[in-house]
Scaffold this motif. Structure first.
Motif, PDB file in Angstrom:
ATOM      1  N   HIS A 120       0.824  -1.221   0.000  1.00  0.00           N
ATOM      2  CA  HIS A 120       0.000   0.000   0.000  1.00  0.00           C
ATOM      3  C   HIS A 120       0.850   1.259   0.000  1.00  0.00           C
ATOM      4  CE1 HIS A 120      -3.356  -2.531   2.082  1.00  0.00           C
ATOM      5  NE2 HIS A 120      -3.242  -2.793   0.799  1.00  0.00           N
ATOM      6  N   GLY A 121       1.976   1.227   0.699  1.00  0.00           N
ATOM      7  CA  GLY A 121       2.853   2.399   0.731  1.00  0.00           C
ATOM      8  C   GLY A 121       3.399   2.719  -0.646  1.00  0.00           C
ATOM      9  N   LEU A 122       3.834   1.691  -1.373  1.00  0.00           N
ATOM     10  CA  LEU A 122       4.333   1.889  -2.734  1.00  0.00           C
ATOM     11  C   LEU A 122       3.219   2.420  -3.629  1.00  0.00           C
ATOM     12  CD1 LEU A 122       6.465   1.660  -4.949  1.00  0.00           C
ATOM     13  CD2 LEU A 122       5.899  -0.786  -5.132  1.00  0.00           C
ATOM     14  N   ALA A 123       2.033   1.851  -3.508  1.00  0.00           N
ATOM     15  CA  ALA A 123       0.896   2.329  -4.306  1.00  0.00           C
ATOM     16  C   ALA A 123       0.630   3.812  -4.028  1.00  0.00           C
ATOM     17  CB  ALA A 123      -0.351   1.499  -4.007  1.00  0.00           C
ATOM     18  N   GLY A 124       0.712   4.197  -2.751  1.00  0.00           N
ATOM     19  CA  GLY A 124       0.476   5.593  -2.374  1.00  0.00           C
ATOM     20  C   GLY A 124       1.484   6.550  -2.985  1.00  0.00           C
ATOM     21  N   LEU A 125       2.705   6.090  -3.218  1.00  0.00           N
ATOM     22  CA  LEU A 125       3.720   6.932  -3.858  1.00  0.00           C
ATOM     23  C   LEU A 125       3.529   7.010  -5.372  1.00  0.00           C
ATOM     24  CD1 LEU A 125       6.880   5.686  -1.920  1.00  0.00           C
ATOM     25  CD2 LEU A 125       5.758   7.921  -1.690  1.00  0.00           C
ATOM     26  N   LEU A 126       2.988   5.963  -5.958  1.00  0.00           N
ATOM     27  CA  LEU A 126       2.882   5.877  -7.416  1.00  0.00           C
ATOM     28  C   LEU A 126       1.649   6.568  -7.991  1.00  0.00           C
ATOM     29  CD1 LEU A 126       3.979   2.165  -7.830  1.00  0.00           C
ATOM     30  CD2 LEU A 126       5.334   4.209  -8.351  1.00  0.00           C
ATOM     31  N   LEU A 127       0.550   6.506  -7.291  1.00  0.00           N
ATOM     32  CA  LEU A 127      -0.699   7.056  -7.831  1.00  0.00           C
ATOM     33  C   LEU A 127      -0.605   8.540  -8.182  1.00  0.00           C
ATOM     34  CD1 LEU A 127      -3.252   5.095  -5.636  1.00  0.00           C
ATOM     35  CD2 LEU A 127      -2.863   4.830  -8.101  1.00  0.00           C
ATOM     36  N   PRO A 128       0.011   9.381  -7.341  1.00  0.00           N
ATOM     37  CA  PRO A 128       0.123  10.799  -7.728  1.00  0.00           C
ATOM     38  C   PRO A 128       0.985  11.028  -8.978  1.00  0.00           C
ATOM     39  CG  PRO A 128       0.492  10.544  -5.364  1.00  0.00           C
ATOM     40  CD  PRO A 128       0.459   9.169  -5.964  1.00  0.00           C
ATOM     41  N   LYS A 129       1.815  10.043  -9.325  1.00  0.00           N
ATOM     42  CA  LYS A 129       2.637  10.153 -10.530  1.00  0.00           C
ATOM     43  C   LYS A 129       1.867   9.755 -11.791  1.00  0.00           C
ATOM     44  CE  LYS A 129       6.901   8.740 -10.579  1.00  0.00           C
ATOM     45  NZ  LYS A 129       8.176   8.005 -10.458  1.00  0.00           N
ATOM     46  N   GLY A 130       0.609   9.318 -11.630  1.00  0.00           N
ATOM     47  CA  GLY A 130      -0.183   8.902 -12.785  1.00  0.00           C
ATOM     48  C   GLY A 130       0.090   7.469 -13.201  1.00  0.00           C
ATOM     49  N   VAL A 131       0.563   6.658 -12.272  1.00  0.00           N
ATOM     50  CA  VAL A 131       0.854   5.247 -12.542  1.00  0.00           C
ATOM     51  C   VAL A 131      -0.382   4.420 -12.206  1.00  0.00           C
ATOM     52  CG1 VAL A 131       2.340   3.311 -11.879  1.00  0.00           C
ATOM     53  CG2 VAL A 131       3.301   5.606 -12.077  1.00  0.00           C
ATOM     54  N   ASN A 132      -0.674   3.427 -13.020  1.00  0.00           N
ATOM     55  CA  ASN A 132      -1.763   2.491 -12.757  1.00  0.00           C
ATOM     56  C   ASN A 132      -1.223   1.423 -11.813  1.00  0.00           C
ATOM     57  OD1 ASN A 132      -3.798   3.313 -14.968  1.00  0.00           O
ATOM     58  ND2 ASN A 132      -1.857   3.118 -16.053  1.00  0.00           N
ATOM     59  N   VAL A 133      -1.909   1.206 -10.684  1.00  0.00           N
ATOM     60  CA  VAL A 133      -1.413   0.257  -9.690  1.00  0.00           C
ATOM     61  C   VAL A 133      -2.495  -0.777  -9.391  1.00  0.00           C
ATOM     62  CG1 VAL A 133      -0.328  -0.023  -7.432  1.00  0.00           C
ATOM     63  CG2 VAL A 133      -0.047   2.137  -8.677  1.00  0.00           C
ATOM     64  N   ILE A 134      -2.102  -2.047  -9.430  1.00  0.00           N
ATOM     65  CA  ILE A 134      -3.017  -3.154  -9.177  1.00  0.00           C
ATOM     66  C   ILE A 134      -2.332  -4.159  -8.258  1.00  0.00           C
ATOM     67  CG2 ILE A 134      -2.264  -4.284 -11.321  1.00  0.00           C
ATOM     68  CD1 ILE A 134      -5.087  -5.519 -11.543  1.00  0.00           C
ATOM     69  N   SER A 135      -3.117  -4.767  -7.377  1.00  0.00           N
ATOM     70  CA  SER A 135      -2.577  -5.794  -6.485  1.00  0.00           C
ATOM     71  C   SER A 135      -2.633  -7.151  -7.180  1.00  0.00           C
ATOM     72  CB  SER A 135      -3.382  -5.850  -5.182  1.00  0.00           C
ATOM     73  OG  SER A 135      -4.566  -6.601  -5.358  1.00  0.00           O
TER      74      SER A 135
END
Length: 153
Positions: free
Chosen positions: A79-94
């Protein structure tokens, strides 16, 4: 977005859906990068580039954060990594097929924080449930939706 620019990064140390990711990246002709510590054995035969990092905590996460760009896709259960990536416009999936959204991150990170507090106090907390076939199917479907959407299909 050009097809050859998009990269799929996988936080690969404990990812249970590497085969599925490899299959779909091949189908959609996406560059695939597995990022793992040298302490983990990863099968490079999936058509992926393998990036090996030190086994210190967060090394794979740091590599991914520093190399992915807007529009890329990251597979992680962190979740921490996802939280850093989303503001960069990265698509994140578990690996279970959960699409991470910015509006959900505060609650997810707070829940993670509470778990850490409980563990530090000596309390036992439940870990993630064992992955089931339904979880893998959900991941496959959601991951393919992301790739086909980025492909413009």
């Amino acid at each position: 977005m050009r097809n050859d620019v998009l990269t799929v990064y996988v936080d690969a140390d404990s990812c249970p859906v590497k085969e599925e990711i490899g299959h779909l990246c091949k189908k959609y002709n996406k560059k695939l990068v597995f990022v793992a510590s040298y302490a983990h054995e990863i099968n490079p035969s999936l058509g992926a580039e393998l990036v090996t990092v030190d086994s210190r905590a967060e090394e794979a996460d740091l590599y991914i954060v520093n190399h992915c760009r807007r529009g890329d896709v990251v597979v992680t259960q962190d979740h921490g990594l996802a939280g850093l990536l989303l503001p960069k416009g990265v698509n994140v999936i578990s690996p279970r097929g959960k699409i991470f959204l910015e509006e959900d991150m505060n609650e997810l990170l707070f829940t993670r924080h509470l778990g850490k507090i409980q563990r530090r106090a000596g309390m036992k907390t439940k870990g993630p449930k064992k992955i089931k076939n339904e979880d893998i199917l959900m991941f496959y479907e959601e991951f393919e939706k992301i790739l086909s959407k980025l492909e413009g299909v």
